[in-house]
Design a protein around this motif. Structure first.
Motif, mmCIF file in Angstrom:
data_model
loop_
_atom_site.group_PDB
_atom_site.id
_atom_site.type_symbol
_atom_site.label_atom_id
_atom_site.label_comp_id
_atom_site.label_asym_id
_atom_site.label_seq_id
_atom_site.Cartn_x
_atom_site.Cartn_y
_atom_site.Cartn_z
ATOM 1 N N ALA A 256 0.838 -1.208 0.000
ATOM 2 C CA ALA A 256 0.000 0.000 0.000
ATOM 3 C C ALA A 256 0.870 1.253 0.000
ATOM 4 C CB ALA A 256 -0.933 -0.018 1.214
ATOM 5 N N GLN A 257 1.947 1.242 0.808
ATOM 6 C CA GLN A 257 2.869 2.392 0.844
ATOM 7 C C GLN A 257 3.565 2.565 -0.503
ATOM 8 O OE1 GLN A 257 5.473 1.492 4.107
ATOM 9 N NE2 GLN A 257 3.876 1.727 5.661
ATOM 10 N N LEU A 258 3.958 1.428 -1.116
ATOM 11 C CA LEU A 258 4.630 1.500 -2.409
ATOM 12 C C LEU A 258 3.696 2.053 -3.483
ATOM 13 C CD1 LEU A 258 7.311 0.811 -3.854
ATOM 14 C CD2 LEU A 258 6.354 -1.431 -4.375
ATOM 15 N N GLN A 259 2.450 1.613 -3.461
ATOM 16 C CA GLN A 259 1.469 2.117 -4.425
ATOM 17 C C GLN A 259 1.249 3.610 -4.242
ATOM 18 O OE1 GLN A 259 -0.028 0.628 -6.891
ATOM 19 N NE2 GLN A 259 -0.040 -1.575 -6.500
ATOM 20 N N SER A 260 1.176 4.042 -2.980
ATOM 21 C CA SER A 260 0.992 5.460 -2.701
ATOM 22 C C SER A 260 2.203 6.280 -3.164
ATOM 23 C CB SER A 260 0.760 5.654 -1.202
ATOM 24 O OG SER A 260 0.636 7.019 -0.892
ATOM 25 N N ALA A 261 3.414 5.766 -2.859
ATOM 26 C CA ALA A 261 4.626 6.466 -3.287
ATOM 27 C C ALA A 261 4.719 6.521 -4.809
ATOM 28 C CB ALA A 261 5.854 5.774 -2.709
ATOM 29 N N TYR A 262 4.312 5.416 -5.458
ATOM 30 C CA TYR A 262 4.337 5.370 -6.927
ATOM 31 C C TYR A 262 3.378 6.410 -7.512
ATOM 32 C CZ TYR A 262 3.639 3.525 -11.646
ATOM 33 O OH TYR A 262 3.533 3.397 -13.011
ATOM 34 N N LYS A 263 2.177 6.516 -6.933
ATOM 35 C CA LYS A 263 1.192 7.490 -7.420
ATOM 36 C C LYS A 263 1.699 8.913 -7.235
ATOM 37 C CE LYS A 263 -3.629 8.899 -6.875
ATOM 38 N NZ LYS A 263 -3.290 10.339 -6.786
ATOM 39 N N ASN A 264 2.282 9.189 -6.056
ATOM 40 C CA ASN A 264 2.802 10.543 -5.803
ATOM 41 C C ASN A 264 3.930 10.879 -6.776
ATOM 42 O OD1 ASN A 264 1.028 10.892 -3.673
ATOM 43 N ND2 ASN A 264 2.499 10.193 -2.127
ATOM 44 N N GLN A 265 4.793 9.888 -7.033
ATOM 45 C CA GLN A 265 5.890 10.136 -7.968
ATOM 46 C C GLN A 265 5.371 10.367 -9.386
ATOM 47 O OE1 GLN A 265 8.849 7.083 -9.491
ATOM 48 N NE2 GLN A 265 10.123 8.099 -7.938
ATOM 49 N N ARG A 266 4.364 9.587 -9.797
ATOM 50 C CA ARG A 266 3.794 9.778 -11.123
ATOM 51 C C ARG A 266 3.180 11.167 -11.251
ATOM 52 N NH1 ARG A 266 5.977 7.974 -14.806
ATOM 53 N NH2 ARG A 266 4.220 8.792 -16.025
ATOM 54 N N ASP A 267 2.500 11.611 -10.176
ATOM 55 C CA ASP A 267 1.927 12.959 -10.200
ATOM 56 C C ASP A 267 3.030 14.013 -10.369
ATOM 57 O OD1 ASP A 267 -0.570 11.892 -9.890
ATOM 58 O OD2 ASP A 267 -0.675 12.255 -7.726
ATOM 59 N N GLN A 268 4.141 13.831 -9.638
ATOM 60 C CA GLN A 268 5.257 14.766 -9.720
ATOM 61 C C GLN A 268 5.876 14.766 -11.131
ATOM 62 O OE1 GLN A 268 8.573 13.711 -7.249
ATOM 63 N NE2 GLN A 268 9.721 15.601 -7.641
ATOM 64 N N ILE A 269 6.083 13.556 -11.684
ATOM 65 C CA ILE A 269 6.676 13.435 -13.018
ATOM 66 C C ILE A 269 5.778 14.072 -14.076
ATOM 67 C CG2 ILE A 269 7.274 11.753 -14.824
ATOM 68 C CD1 ILE A 269 8.283 9.923 -12.568
ATOM 69 N N GLU A 270 4.479 13.808 -13.979
ATOM 70 C CA GLU A 270 3.545 14.379 -14.947
ATOM 71 C C GLU A 270 3.519 15.901 -14.859
ATOM 72 O OE1 GLU A 270 -0.159 12.488 -14.188
ATOM 73 O OE2 GLU A 270 0.519 10.500 -14.876
ATOM 74 N N HIS A 271 3.607 16.430 -13.638
ATOM 75 C CA HIS A 271 3.629 17.882 -13.454
ATOM 76 C C HIS A 271 4.881 18.487 -14.097
ATOM 77 C CE1 HIS A 271 2.944 21.754 -11.525
ATOM 78 N NE2 HIS A 271 4.210 21.732 -11.103
ATOM 79 N N LEU A 272 6.049 17.838 -13.879
ATOM 80 C CA LEU A 272 7.294 18.343 -14.476
ATOM 81 C C LEU A 272 7.256 18.245 -16.002
ATOM 82 C CD1 LEU A 272 9.882 16.763 -11.999
ATOM 83 C CD2 LEU A 272 9.284 19.175 -12.172
ATOM 84 N N GLU A 273 6.766 17.116 -16.512
ATOM 85 C CA GLU A 273 6.709 16.935 -17.954
ATOM 86 C C GLU A 273 5.751 17.917 -18.606
ATOM 87 O OE1 GLU A 273 5.665 12.832 -18.242
ATOM 88 O OE2 GLU A 273 7.756 12.143 -18.347
ATOM 89 N N ALA A 274 4.640 18.200 -17.919
ATOM 90 C CA ALA A 274 3.690 19.182 -18.453
ATOM 91 C C ALA A 274 4.319 20.576 -18.539
ATOM 92 C CB ALA A 274 2.434 19.203 -17.578
ATOM 93 N N PHE A 275 5.087 20.938 -17.494
ATOM 94 C CA PHE A 275 5.753 22.247 -17.492
ATOM 95 C C PHE A 275 6.774 22.327 -18.635
ATOM 96 C CE2 PHE A 275 9.012 25.276 -16.341
ATOM 97 C CZ PHE A 275 8.298 26.351 -15.802
ATOM 98 N N ILE A 276 7.571 21.260 -18.775
ATOM 99 C CA ILE A 276 8.605 21.230 -19.818
ATOM 100 C C ILE A 276 7.964 21.332 -21.200
ATOM 101 C CG2 ILE A 276 10.385 19.795 -20.888
ATOM 102 C CD1 ILE A 276 10.905 18.671 -18.020
ATOM 103 N N THR A 277 6.903 20.578 -21.430
ATOM 104 C CA THR A 277 6.226 20.588 -22.739
ATOM 105 C C THR A 277 5.621 21.955 -23.048
ATOM 106 O OG1 THR A 277 5.699 18.241 -22.481
ATOM 107 C CG2 THR A 277 4.411 19.481 -24.101
ATOM 108 N N ARG A 278 5.080 22.582 -22.023
ATOM 109 C CA ARG A 278 4.391 23.861 -22.241
ATOM 110 C C ARG A 278 5.351 24.996 -22.539
ATOM 111 N NH1 ARG A 278 0.351 26.774 -17.821
ATOM 112 N NH2 ARG A 278 -0.247 28.565 -19.138
ATOM 113 N N PHE A 279 6.513 25.017 -21.848
ATOM 114 C CA PHE A 279 7.403 26.183 -21.968
ATOM 115 C C PHE A 279 8.741 25.861 -22.651
ATOM 116 C CE2 PHE A 279 4.833 26.997 -18.076
ATOM 117 C CZ PHE A 279 4.159 28.127 -18.520
ATOM 118 N N ARG A 280 8.837 24.700 -23.277
ATOM 119 C CA ARG A 280 10.100 24.277 -23.885
ATOM 120 C C ARG A 280 10.632 25.318 -24.895
ATOM 121 N NH1 ARG A 280 12.753 19.440 -24.602
ATOM 122 N NH2 ARG A 280 11.062 18.290 -23.618
ATOM 123 N N TYR A 281 9.747 25.937 -25.650
ATOM 124 C CA TYR A 281 10.198 26.818 -26.737
ATOM 125 C C TYR A 281 10.053 28.306 -26.403
ATOM 126 C CZ TYR A 281 9.982 22.376 -29.108
ATOM 127 O OH TYR A 281 10.155 21.048 -29.439
#
Length: 649
Positions: A256-281
């Motif tokens: 359960a802890q691993l699943q929670s940590a995985y979800k939090n990390q995915r949220d963080q990664i998606e947030h960073l990737e969204a920022f990079i995609t939006r302002f890359r250029y």
């Protein structure tokens, strides 16, 4: 005592585990667990020094001794059973011979000579070592272990080569237990043991002075013998403290802890990737984008490995039988001069889950064969009830299979209404995955064919199942599937098993086969042991003593001869001692307070029993509930008696 550092091992192209760190301390009592194929037995061989590592290192403390029992493959010959076990004490036996020689020399040497002094010093030194190892009781030690492992005294003088593979493994286990190595490595030690011998081994291991590591598919055995679990999972070693039941709970929390940590990390990664995609250029955001890219690269990704899919299988429910499934009256069975069963009397009702227990050779398998119709009684009556359809699973069930048939084709013919997907899932649970389903039955080993034969019975059961050792060759996962399927089964089951957990979760009654008789006990195996040890009598005596009604003597009253019998009784009742009358009234008040309290306790205990916690807790609550019900019955009877006496008074 022993340490693995960065250990890794491959089996062909398959990586079993890597980066494994494990410090094994003195006295550690550990179970090694993991799914099939993860490398448990391979790791055990590495610890024993039989196999090496592909990566990392292993260090052993100087002077430590290791004893290793593999799953099978051992063959002993050339000695009697007793002498084979005595051979582990070769060093002590050599000491004993030297002591005898020194004793003879001391009797012949001059006490004033230097040779006498040297011999005396040597005698004293060896004698102290001899005593320290309790070497004067070697025969007793060997006898105790051999008896515990099921060898009769007649077996002690038989040659080891006369015994089958399972008994050969018992001899090897006896030698290891007598050696008492610093670290005992046991790979499936209960595979070749009956229930009584397993019970003895559990007790022995609880008091074993050194450490051991076990691999076992017997959940109860692990629960009572280990206090640490090491799991091979996701190609790593994971440590859990506690027995197997606690491990399951801790693993669920960890997942359960691993699943929670995985979800939090995915949220963080998606947030960073969204920022990079939006302002890359955008030139004004270049610095922030580069910062996010570096942050993203630094993240150590959490991986959640695929778990084996849970298998949920239910029996196709059979047509109902009559209420009485079997009636046996004075049932006897003899083989030549040997009486296996004699005047057995019992009844089996629809829905019963009956466990047959008893020592090897007591007649359990004989009774199953009689009930199945595979064998006929010597005397007595065995009557099947209305619409009873029996199906029998023997220990050597594989012998009746068609060796030329393909597994999936054969089981599909047995259960035409079950989908191929369901059948392949069931076969996978019984360790036949992938292309194994298309193998011909003739190429399977005996154990594999028995596993398949059991799966085959599950898909088209009769309403009266007779299962002789169905849990042999099954891992924990397959046992759970079998257990859940039988628990949902609406028919009747009688079975022989050496798995305590399986019996405790399934049995509603226990039939003990002993001395040619069949003794019937209500409840599961824990209840059976409790009753055998006198628990029922002790509880009943304590309950009766606690709830014993107050004796209320009635004072006789003289009457004249003209009085009728009726008026005499009324006069007698009216003139009860007022002190005794008050005592009865006070006792009635106490009983009327105690009865609802006990009724509440019964309801709470029944609710607690509905929530499974552990085998031990279920057994404890069952005993408590039985005692409460007996006390309630006793108080009810006392209340009625007091009411009658008070009304008469």
């Amino acid at each position: 005592m022993l340490q693995l550092s960065g250990a890794g091992k491959r089996f062909g192209h398959k990586l079993l585990f890597e980066g494994a760190d494990w410090l094994i301390t003195a006295g550690e009592k550990t179970a090694l667990v993991g799914a099939n194929g993860t490398g448990k037995s391979t790791l055990m061989k590495v610890l024993a020094g039989v196999d090496g590592l592909d990566y990392g290192s292993i260090q052993r403390t100087r002077g430590m001794t290791i004893g290793y029992l593999p799953q099978d493959g051992l063959a002993l010959s050339g000695r009697t059973v007793f002498d084979e076990c005595l051979s582990v004490f070769a060093e002590l036996i050599a000491m004993e011979k030297e002591l005898e020689a020194l004793y003879t020399a001391l009797a012949e040497l001059d006490p004033e000579s230097p040779e006498y002094a040297t011999a005396a010093d040597r005698f004293s030194h060896i004698d102290s070592q001899f005593h320290a190892h309790d070497a004067y009781a070697l025969d007793a030690q060997v006898g105790t272990v051999l008896t515990g492992l099921g060898f009769s005294k007649n077996d002690w003088t038989r040659r080891t080569e006369e015994f089958s593979g399972g008994w050969q493994m018992r001899i090897a286990l006896a030698k290891l237990l007598l050696q008492k190595p610093s670290l005992l490595l046991l790979d499936e030690p209960t595979n070749h043991l009956d229930l009584e011998t397993r019970n003895w081994l559990e007790t022995y291991l609880k008091t074993y002075p050194n450490g051991y590591i076990l691999i076992s598919h017997d959940r109860y055995f692990l629960d009572v013998t280990v206090d640490k679990i090491v799991e091979i999972w996701n190609k790593r070693l994971h440590v859990y403290h506690g027995n197997y039941e606690k491990y399951l709970s801790q693993k669920a929390d960890r997942m359960a802890q691993l699943q929670s940590a995985y979800k939090n990390q995915r949220d963080q990664i998606e947030h960073l990737e969204a920022f990079i995609t939006r302002f890359r250029y955008q030139a004004t955001k270049a610095k922030q984008v580069q910062s996010r890219i570096k942050e993203l690269d630094k993240i150590e990704r959490i991986e959640i490995p695929e778990e084996e899919p849970a298998i949920h299988f239910s029996f196709p429910q059979p047509p109902p039988s009559g209420r009485t499934v079997v009636e046996c009256s004075n049932l006897s069975k003899s083989y030549g001069p040997k009486n296996v069963l004699e005047n057995a009397n019992f009844t089996i009702e629809r829905g019963d889950r009956i466990a047959l227990v008893g020592v090897n050779g007591a007649g359990k398998s004989t009774l199953v064969r009689l009930l199945s119709g595979e064998d006929t009684p010597t005397s007595g009556v065995l009557k099947l009830g209305h619409n009873v359809i029996a199906d029998y699973f023997a220990q050597d069930q594989y012998k009746v299979l068609d060796p030329e048939a393909r597994m999936l084709d054969d089981i599909s013919r047995t259960a035409p209404k079950v989908s191929e997907t369901e059948l392949r899932s069931l076969l996978g649970c019984f360790l036949f995955s992938g292309d194994d389903a298309f193998k011909r039955l003739g190429v399977l080993s005996g154990g594999e064919r028995n596993r398949y034969a059991l799966a085959r019975i599950l898909v088209s059961p009769a309403n009266f199942l007779l299962l002789d050792e169905p849990t042999n060759h099954l891992d924990l996962r397959a046992k759970d599937v079998l257990l859940n399927a039988i628990n949902k089964f609406t028919g009747t089951v009688i079975f022989v098993s050496h798995d305590r957990y399986f019996i405790d979760r399934l049995a509603t009654r226990v039939f003990e086969v002993a001395d040619g008789k069949v003794h019937v006990f209500p409840g599961n195996y824990e209840d059976f042991l409790w009753r055998k040890e006198g628990g029922a009598e002790t509880l009943q005596a304590a309950t009766m003593a606690a709830a014993a009604p107050v004796a209320v003597p009635v004072v006789p009253v003289a009457t004249n001869g003209a009085s009728s019998n009726g008026s005499a009784e009324k006069d007698k009742a009216r003139k009860v001692n007022p002190i005794k009358l008050k005592q009865m009234q006070e006792r009635l008040s106490v009983v009327e307070v105690e009865m609802p309290q006990i009724e509440t306790a019964i309801a709470e205990t029944e609710t607690a029993l509905g929530n499974f916690v552990s085998v031990e807790e279920t057994a404890r609550l069952s005993k408590v509930l039985e005692g409460l019900r007996e006390m309630h019955t006793s108080l009810t009877g006392e209340w009625e008696e007091l009411m009658v006496q008070l009304e008469e008074a």
